[in-house]
Design an enzyme around this catalytic site. Sequence first.
Site, PDB file in Angstrom:
ATOM      1  N   HIS A   1       3.843  -2.216   3.077  1.00  0.00           N
ATOM      2  CA  HIS A   1       3.774  -0.867   2.500  1.00  0.00           C
ATOM      3  C   HIS A   1       5.046  -0.571   1.716  1.00  0.00           C
ATOM      4  O   HIS A   1       6.143  -0.805   2.238  1.00  0.00           O
ATOM      5  CB  HIS A   1       3.614   0.192   3.598  1.00  0.00           C
ATOM      6  CG  HIS A   1       2.300   0.104   4.306  1.00  0.00           C
ATOM      7  ND1 HIS A   1       2.046  -0.828   5.286  1.00  0.00           N
ATOM      8  CD2 HIS A   1       1.152   0.818   4.146  1.00  0.00           C
ATOM      9  CE1 HIS A   1       0.796  -0.677   5.708  1.00  0.00           C
ATOM     10  NE2 HIS A   1       0.231   0.309   5.041  1.00  0.00           N
TER      11      HIS A   1
ATOM     12  N   ASP B   1       0.823  -1.215   0.000  1.00  0.00           N
ATOM     13  CA  ASP B   1       0.000   0.000   0.000  1.00  0.00           C
ATOM     14  C   ASP B   1       0.856   1.263   0.000  1.00  0.00           C
ATOM     15  O   ASP B   1       1.999   1.256   0.466  1.00  0.00           O
ATOM     16  CB  ASP B   1      -0.874   0.044   1.265  1.00  0.00           C
ATOM     17  CG  ASP B   1      -1.948  -1.036   1.283  1.00  0.00           C
ATOM     18  OD1 ASP B   1      -2.011  -1.843   0.339  1.00  0.00           O
ATOM     19  OD2 ASP B   1      -2.715  -1.055   2.261  1.00  0.00           O
TER      20      ASP B   1
HETATM   21 ZN   LIG Z   1      -2.435   3.225   3.182  1.00  0.00          ZN
END
Ligand SMILES: [Zn+2]
Length: 206
Positions: A173, A33
């Site tokens: 991430h 992400d």
């Molecule tokens: Zn995020």
Amino acid sequence: MYFVKTPAWLKVIFNAYTWHIRTKERELYLTFDDGPHPAATPFVLEQLEKFNAKATFFCLGKNVLEYNAIYEQIIKKGHSIGNHTNNHLNGWNVTHDEYINNIDLASTYIKSDLFRPPYGRISRKAGRTLLQKNYKIVMWDVLSGDFDAKISPEKCSANVVNKAKNGSIIVFHDSQKAFKNMSYALPLVLEYFSSKGFVFKSLKRN
Ligand SMILES: [Zn+2]
């Protein structure tokens, strides 16, 4: 506070959302992400390639605009992409229209019907609107905690190694904030599960 392993009751309450993939096969679904990011994303792509792994990148529209060449690399390498809003909005803090408009804006750069709400926070109304627009709302099964500066890289890697199972959707991430933990944990996770015969796959669109 957050759950490393998503509890079953939460999946039942929000059963219109995708939390894991139902399969008996040794498959895992890595997701990244908040990118693209000029350092973290190329690092991730390189690690994935070493293990012939495919993944899904939930991108921010603003980052796709800024780092378009990296975004194109993700697609060229055969990974899936998804919408993560344009500006990383918290779905509990903004109006319904503001939230949907921000996702629409991101969709001008990100051609995908996969959506993941930042922070996992989305109102029921926005969830309904997106499902009507034929988005698949992708949550997760295992949170690595890579974004959490209070945990060690070893703990981050252990979170995934100990909790992931067949069909798990795992969150990492490709961001500055998570880089220290992610860059340590990801190679170990790829190595560990590959040695156990697991295959890493990207999420399919609707
Ligand atoms: Zn995020």
